[in-house]
Write a protein that holds these residues in place. Sequence first.
Motif, PDB file in Angstrom:
ATOM      1  N   CYS A  46       0.806  -1.229   0.000  1.00 26.95           N
ATOM      2  CA  CYS A  46       0.000   0.000   0.000  1.00 26.95           C
ATOM      3  C   CYS A  46       0.836   1.275   0.000  1.00 26.95           C
ATOM      4  CB  CYS A  46      -0.939  -0.008   1.212  1.00 26.95           C
ATOM      5  SG  CYS A  46      -2.145  -1.357   1.201  1.00 26.95           S
TER       6      CYS A  46
ATOM      7  N   GLU B 125      -6.028   8.995  13.435  1.00 26.61           N
ATOM      8  CA  GLU B 125      -6.345   8.237  12.225  1.00 26.61           C
ATOM      9  C   GLU B 125      -7.614   8.742  11.545  1.00 26.61           C
ATOM     10  OE1 GLU B 125      -5.675   5.173   9.304  1.00 26.61           O
ATOM     11  OE2 GLU B 125      -4.392   6.255  10.731  1.00 26.61           O
TER      12      GLU B 125
ATOM     13  N   PRO C  46      -9.515   2.759   4.668  1.00 23.94           N
ATOM     14  CA  PRO C  46      -8.780   2.546   3.422  1.00 23.94           C
ATOM     15  C   PRO C  46      -7.599   1.580   3.546  1.00 23.94           C
ATOM     16  CG  PRO C  46      -9.343   4.849   3.625  1.00 23.94           C
ATOM     17  CD  PRO C  46      -9.696   4.209   4.942  1.00 23.94           C
ATOM     18  N   ARG C  47      -7.082   1.401   4.743  1.00 28.19           N
ATOM     19  CA  ARG C  47      -5.965   0.474   4.910  1.00 28.19           C
ATOM     20  C   ARG C  47      -6.380  -0.947   4.501  1.00 28.19           C
ATOM     21  NH1 ARG C  47      -1.763   2.686   8.084  1.00 28.19           N
ATOM     22  NH2 ARG C  47      -2.265   4.718   8.991  1.00 28.19           N
TER      23      ARG C  47
ATOM     24  N   LEU D 147      -1.684   5.517   1.185  1.00 26.64           N
ATOM     25  CA  LEU D 147      -2.257   5.836   2.486  1.00 26.64           C
ATOM     26  C   LEU D 147      -1.517   7.013   3.117  1.00 26.64           C
ATOM     27  CD1 LEU D 147      -2.453   2.178   3.814  1.00 26.64           C
ATOM     28  CD2 LEU D 147      -4.412   3.584   3.105  1.00 26.64           C
ATOM     29  N   ARG D 148      -2.226   7.751   3.942  1.00 24.19           N
ATOM     30  CA  ARG D 148      -1.578   8.801   4.726  1.00 24.19           C
ATOM     31  C   ARG D 148      -0.897   8.201   5.945  1.00 24.19           C
ATOM     32  NH1 ARG D 148      -6.716  12.818   4.479  1.00 24.19           N
ATOM     33  NH2 ARG D 148      -6.214  13.840   2.503  1.00 24.19           N
TER      34      ARG D 148
ATOM     35  N   GLN E 225      -7.064  10.045   8.092  1.00 25.30           N
ATOM     36  CA  GLN E 225      -6.793   9.162   6.952  1.00 25.30           C
ATOM     37  C   GLN E 225      -7.734   9.521   5.799  1.00 25.30           C
ATOM     38  OE1 GLN E 225      -4.934   7.317   4.788  1.00 25.30           O
ATOM     39  NE2 GLN E 225      -4.223   6.399   6.728  1.00 25.30           N
ATOM     40  N   HIS E 226      -7.374   9.129   4.571  1.00 24.20           N
ATOM     41  CA  HIS E 226      -8.270   9.315   3.430  1.00 24.20           C
ATOM     42  C   HIS E 226      -9.672   8.814   3.783  1.00 24.20           C
ATOM     43  CE1 HIS E 226      -5.029  10.428   0.742  1.00 24.20           C
ATOM     44  NE2 HIS E 226      -4.378   9.305   1.000  1.00 24.20           N
TER      45      HIS E 226
END
Length: 311
Positions: free
Chosen positions: A15, A41, A51-52, A19-20, A44-45
């Motif tokens: 990934c 978190e 999204p992870r 990811l941020r 995060q997107h």
Amino acid sequence: MNDWRERIDAAADRCTGLLRRTPLMVSRALWNEQLVEIKLEQMQHTGSFKPRGAFNTLLSQDIPSAGVVAASGGNHGAAVAYAADKLGLRAKIFVPELAGTAKTSLIEQYGAELVVVPGDYGDALAAARDWEAKSGALQVHAYDTPETVEGQGTLFREWEAQGLEADTVLVAVGGGGLIAGAMAWFEGDRKVVAVESAGCPTLATAMKQGVDAEIDVSGAAVNALGARRIGRICHALAVEQLIETTIVSDEAILEAQRLLWQKLRLLVEPAAAVPLAALRSGVYRPEPGERVALLLCGANVEPDPLGTAVA
């Protein structure tokens, strides 16, 4: 499965760039002037950790021409829609009526086909499984596949690499994918405490009644934590590691949500305030000298206070 850390390492590599790396902070303003570590978190997107698991799943599978399908209380659906859009895939997302427009609008903005189903998450999951069987689309489960758990585990791998010092990490639980990622990564090296809302005590119920125990869901955090039963992967890890479960009231959750805004100007959804609620209400009492960390898992407040999308 005894190779979780290697699989999470592989997920993080898979990934890379998608990811941020979400930031950390520390504060003494939240609980008895004690230092608390916090991972943000919710930045995060799509406004959640989801999204992870979504990216790891899509990058680990052969995707059929029918694309992907997912059932979601909202955050998972937004994450699958976002990941599918970034990877050029078709996505169809089934959500229950209680998902709320803050989350469903994200799903539509990322280009997925949205289907709103009467009932709760379990009803949306049944509809998604029907579509999977009919269309041949790949089901992206919200919490109970190895690929999802590996993806969520990258969060805790990242946190540790950023210098996590806490002895204990408090994590909100719905279906169990997030806390399964925590248990899979830490492997008992740090204490992981499961915190559930009183309306959605899936893990606590399963620890008493068995993995197939099913509950009715309700409450302030139901659109994020409203799984009727715990995931089998989460349950197996919780039994193996003798996880501690705690349950907090809606009142405690909403008070913690307000406090995060008032003290730190952190606007999060009720599910993200669940770990802090455990501290504030006293249902989790750290030992003297025990250092505690909180995971803020989502920011998709309903109704959306500004009416804007989260990238």
